[in-house]
Motif scaffolding. Structure first.
Motif, PDB file in Angstrom:
ATOM      1  N   SER A   2      47.714  62.416  92.865  1.00 17.83           N
ATOM      2  CA  SER A   2      48.856  62.106  92.097  1.00 17.83           C
ATOM      3  C   SER A   2      48.704  60.756  91.282  1.00 17.83           C
ATOM      4  N   ALA A   3      49.391  60.356  90.210  1.00 23.96           N
ATOM      5  CA  ALA A   3      49.400  59.357  89.541  1.00 23.96           C
ATOM      6  C   ALA A   3      49.738  58.270  90.323  1.00 23.96           C
ATOM      7  N   VAL A   4      50.950  58.345  91.391  1.00 23.10           N
ATOM      8  CA  VAL A   4      51.537  57.506  92.150  1.00 23.10           C
ATOM      9  C   VAL A   4      50.610  56.832  93.080  1.00 23.10           C
ATOM     10  N   GLY A   5      49.631  57.971  93.735  1.00 19.46           N
ATOM     11  CA  GLY A   5      48.717  57.575  94.603  1.00 19.46           C
ATOM     12  C   GLY A   5      47.580  56.703  93.964  1.00 19.46           C
ATOM     13  N   LEU A   6      47.211  57.287  92.890  1.00 23.86           N
ATOM     14  CA  LEU A   6      45.977  56.776  92.227  1.00 23.86           C
ATOM     15  C   LEU A   6      46.333  55.188  91.810  1.00 23.86           C
ATOM     16  N   ALA A   7      47.775  54.988  91.299  1.00 19.21           N
ATOM     17  CA  ALA A   7      47.785  53.793  90.753  1.00 19.21           C
ATOM     18  C   ALA A   7      48.005  52.864  91.791  1.00 19.21           C
ATOM     19  N   ALA A   8      48.585  53.191  92.871  1.00 19.28           N
ATOM     20  CA  ALA A   8      48.603  52.398  94.051  1.00 19.28           C
ATOM     21  C   ALA A   8      47.269  52.208  94.771  1.00 19.28           C
ATOM     22  N   ALA A   9      46.155  52.853  94.413  1.00 20.21           N
ATOM     23  CA  ALA A   9      45.083  52.570  95.167  1.00 20.21           C
ATOM     24  C   ALA A   9      44.461  51.558  94.147  1.00 20.21           C
ATOM     25  N   VAL A  10      44.352  51.983  92.806  1.00 18.89           N
ATOM     26  CA  VAL A  10      43.791  50.793  91.738  1.00 18.89           C
ATOM     27  C   VAL A  10      44.300  49.554  92.059  1.00 18.89           C
ATOM     28  N   PHE A  11      45.763  49.367  92.100  1.00 20.19           N
ATOM     29  CA  PHE A  11      46.556  48.055  92.566  1.00 20.19           C
ATOM     30  C   PHE A  11      45.705  47.468  93.688  1.00 20.19           C
ATOM     31  N   TYR A  12      45.637  48.129  94.726  1.00 22.58           N
ATOM     32  CA  TYR A  12      45.265  47.878  95.935  1.00 22.58           C
ATOM     33  C   TYR A  12      43.584  47.486  96.132  1.00 22.58           C
ATOM     34  N   VAL A  13      42.797  47.954  95.373  1.00 28.02           N
ATOM     35  CA  VAL A  13      41.577  47.619  94.958  1.00 28.02           C
ATOM     36  C   VAL A  13      41.552  46.201  94.446  1.00 28.02           C
ATOM     37  N   ALA A  14      42.344  45.958  93.511  1.00 29.69           N
ATOM     38  CA  ALA A  14      42.418  44.663  92.765  1.00 29.69           C
ATOM     39  C   ALA A  14      42.680  43.501  93.880  1.00 29.69           C
ATOM     40  N   HIS A  15      43.894  44.046  94.692  1.00 28.26           N
ATOM     41  CA  HIS A  15      44.407  42.990  95.735  1.00 28.26           C
ATOM     42  C   HIS A  15      43.233  42.577  96.605  1.00 28.26           C
ATOM     43  N   HIS A  16      42.848  43.836  97.389  1.00 23.34           N
ATOM     44  CA  HIS A  16      41.875  43.771  98.402  1.00 23.34           C
ATOM     45  C   HIS A  16      40.573  42.934  98.010  1.00 23.34           C
ATOM     46  N   ILE A  17      39.964  42.923  96.751  1.00 29.92           N
ATOM     47  CA  ILE A  17      38.936  42.333  96.281  1.00 29.92           C
ATOM     48  C   ILE A  17      39.444  40.682  96.463  1.00 29.92           C
ATOM     49  N   THR A  18      40.524  40.304  96.079  1.00 31.89           N
ATOM     50  CA  THR A  18      40.785  39.081  95.863  1.00 31.89           C
ATOM     51  C   THR A  18      40.914  38.444  97.412  1.00 31.89           C
ATOM     52  N   ILE A  19      41.738  39.071  98.169  1.00 30.35           N
ATOM     53  CA  ILE A  19      42.361  38.409  99.454  1.00 30.35           C
ATOM     54  C   ILE A  19      41.094  38.353 100.283  1.00 30.35           C
ATOM     55  N   GLN A  20      40.377  39.823 100.509  1.00 32.00           N
ATOM     56  CA  GLN A  20      39.267  39.799 101.482  1.00 32.00           C
ATOM     57  C   GLN A  20      38.306  38.705 101.086  1.00 32.00           C
ATOM     58  N   THR A  21      37.901  38.268  99.927  1.00 37.53           N
ATOM     59  CA  THR A  21      36.920  37.077  99.752  1.00 37.53           C
ATOM     60  C   THR A  21      37.647  35.916 100.006  1.00 37.53           C
ATOM     61  N   SER A  22      38.763  35.811  99.738  1.00 36.35           N
ATOM     62  CA  SER A  22      39.537  34.488  99.960  1.00 36.35           C
ATOM     63  C   SER A  22      39.351  34.128 101.439  1.00 36.35           C
ATOM     64  N   LEU A  23      39.619  35.169 102.473  1.00 35.73           N
ATOM     65  CA  LEU A  23      39.352  34.934 103.773  1.00 35.73           C
ATOM     66  C   LEU A  23      38.312  35.005 104.062  1.00 35.73           C
ATOM     67  N   PHE A  24      36.996  35.065 103.724  1.00 39.80           N
ATOM     68  CA  PHE A  24      35.619  34.967 104.187  1.00 39.80           C
ATOM     69  C   PHE A  24      35.474  33.417 103.581  1.00 39.80           C
ATOM     70  N   LEU A  25      35.987  33.094 102.452  1.00 41.64           N
ATOM     71  CA  LEU A  25      35.616  31.623 102.051  1.00 41.64           C
ATOM     72  C   LEU A  25      36.233  30.706 103.062  1.00 41.64           C
ATOM     73  N   VAL A  26      37.675  31.085 103.517  1.00 45.15           N
ATOM     74  CA  VAL A  26      38.186  30.047 104.523  1.00 45.15           C
ATOM     75  C   VAL A  26      37.585  30.043 105.676  1.00 45.15           C
TER      76      VAL A  26
END
Length: 535
Positions: free
Chosen positions: A322-346
């Motif tokens: 569905s568009a709702v599910g795929l849109a949330a997945a696209v948003f979550y990919v962008a979010h997770h790239i940033t947050i997971q990298t931040s945590l490994f740097l910390v």
């Protein structure tokens, strides 16, 4: 001229930078300036590509003037341009962090100086994969980034890194061979590897052949994305690499696999043929990954398991059809790239300040370094999905998609997503309580660095002591803080980012913008949904 015509520069500039930094291998200061400057220029170009995709829609660039489906084509749409911007922003922050670490430790000579050209080759491979409009060029992008990652993972040549590198190489080669076999089978069945052309021709195949090709591609991409049960290699491979290398691997490499899975499901094999297996895989990936994280005492291994677990959220959104599910997945990919990298740097900063990344040896870091505590706390809560952070917003979108689908398996995914989020919070809280909150002497095996008198504490060569606090290199702290701020910005600008994700999802489900951008306006797209509302 359309700015999308300059899309190949997103690949060419890092390659040019790699060549220049290799020539400057004995001039560390110039090498650092070139690599950071060209990556900054690449990021600026990709921001323009994102603006172009937002305003002008999907655009295709043919390389060498070959008319599709022949030759190489690069496609700039909202999804690929968003991934380019986020990946390059994260890559730039990690590069600055690594540069600061090298300057502080005096790593100015070979072999560490090969880091810069190799790192830029990795960025070029990631960009090529995101822009690729045909399966073989996607394979080339994977191979470029994987070849560079082999070098980066084994920098320093220590025993654990070599052993982890061997495992990583073997798994990567197996997935690449499967992908190459799948490409050969696709070409044998259809006579093309251009993805827009395949979107039409695959529909003409019998269902058995199409399902076989579908499964082959998903297995190859699933290994690269580290979905369960194909994720066994990741927790043992990533934590052994240097901190900046682990950070960029965690942030980017698995997401390239997720990106390829999204393209496969939406463009080449629309429909819900394999949705049930994908839902089961998503659920198992979330739960098995987070249960593995809870069993870890080393922060890097814990974060590696949470990385696997949260890949399940992305597959969750993809499997909703569905568009709702795929849109949330696209948003979550962008979010997770940033947050997971931040945590490994910390975590790299924690290891530098506390002498270890094991929570059994840590304690008192909140008092010793309040800034370090803040840098861990913000992305940690974001990863756990605490309101109002972007992790919470992305998960709400995914849960909404599951509830809208309304099947028993979808509800199981919704429950699994909530449980995984709570267990992630538990894992992060355990790290916070043990590494930051308790007294150093309460640690099971306290590190001598934390038990030493304040004036005697050292965090490594080049560290400075200011009364009672040992300062970490400013460049490393600054780049980490910048990435944490970027994670907060995803929350502040969640509305526009969700709007972009929704448009990207609807265009991908419709398929018409992508196919007509590559093959021409007059091409009829079978099974396209005019509103892009579902499949």
């Amino acid at each position: 001229m359309n700015i999308a015509s300059f899309a190949p520069l997103a690949v060419v500039l890092p390659i040019l930078g790699a060549a220049l930094t290799f020539l400057l291998i004995r001039h560390s200061r110039a090498q650092r300036a070139v690599s950071i400057g060209l990556l900054s220029l690449t990021l600026a170009l990709e921001c323009l590509l994102l603006a172009s995709a937002w305003n002008g829609g999907t655009a295709a660039v043919t390389i060498g003037g070959w008319i599709p489906p022949f030759g190489i084509v690069m496609v700039v749409d909202q999804f690929s341009s968003l991934m380019l911007v986020v990946s390059s922003a994260v890559s730039l922050a990690v590069l600055v962090y690594a540069t600061g670490q090298g300057m502080a430790d005096g790593d100015r000579d070979a072999p560490v100086s090969i880091f810069h050209p190799t790192y830029l080759i990795l960025v070029a491979g990631v960009s090529n994969a995101f822009l690729s409009g045909d399966l073989f060029n996607l394979y080339v992008g994977f191979e470029i980034l994987l070849t560079a990652s082999y070098v980066l993972m084994t920098l320093g040549g220590t025993g654990p890194r070599i052993r982890a590198g061997v495992t990583y190489v073997v798994v990567s080669v197996v997935s690449s061979v499967l992908f190459l076999i799948a490409i050969a089978m696709v070409y044998g069945a259809t006579g093309t590897v251009n993805m827009a052309d395949l979107a039409i021709k695959l529909g003409e195949l019998d269902q058995g052949t199409k399902t076989l090709l579908h499964v082959m591609l998903l297995v190859a991409f699933g290994i690269k994305a580290a979905v369960f049960p194909l994720s066994f290699w990741l927790p043992d491979s990533y934590p052994t690499a240097p901190a900046p290398v682990t950070a960029v691997f965690a942030g980017l490499l698995t997401k390239v696999g997720v990106y390829a899975m999204v393209r496969t499901e939406t463009l080449l094999f629309p429909g819900d043929t394999l949705n049930t297996p994908l839902m089961v895989v998503a659920l198992l990936t979330m739960l098995v990954g987070i249960l593995g994280a809870l069993a870890q005492s080393d922060i890097k291994r814990l974060l590696s398991f949470t990385l696997v677990s949260h890949i399940g959220y992305m597959v969750f959104g993809l499997a909703m059809s569905s568009a709702v599910g795929l849109a949330a997945a696209v948003f979550y990919v962008a979010h997770h790239i940033t947050i997971q990298t931040s945590l490994f740097l910390v975590t790299g900063l924690i290891e530098r300040r506390g002498g270890s990344s094991s929570v059994d040896r840590l304690g008192g870091l909140a008092k010793l370094s309040p800034m370090l505590a803040l840098l861990f706390f913000i992305p940690g809560m974001n990863l756990a999905g605490i309101p109002p952070f972007s992790g919470f917003l992305g998960k709400v979108g995914l849960l909404q998609a599951g509830v809208e689908l309304g099947t028993p398996l979808a509800y199981a995914l919704v429950i699994g997503g909530v449980v995984t989020s709570l267990l992630t919070l538990l894992a992060i809280a355990r790290v916070w309580n043990r590494a930051f909150w308790r007294k150093p002497e309460d640690a099971e095996h306290p590190d001598p660095v934390l038990l030493a008198t304040p004036a005697a504490r050292v965090s490594g060569p080049g560290a400075k002591v200011n009364n009672t606090v040992t300062l970490l290199p400013r460049t490393m702290v600054g780049s980490t803080a910048a990435l944490v701020v970027l994670g907060v910005a995803l929350t502040v600008f969640a509305g526009p980012l969700f709007a972009l994700s929704d448009r990207a999802a609807r265009d991908m489900l419709d398929r018409t913008p992508y196919i007509q951008a590559v093959l021409g306006e007059g091409i009829a797209v079978p099974g396209a949904t005019a509103a892009g509302g579902g499949r």
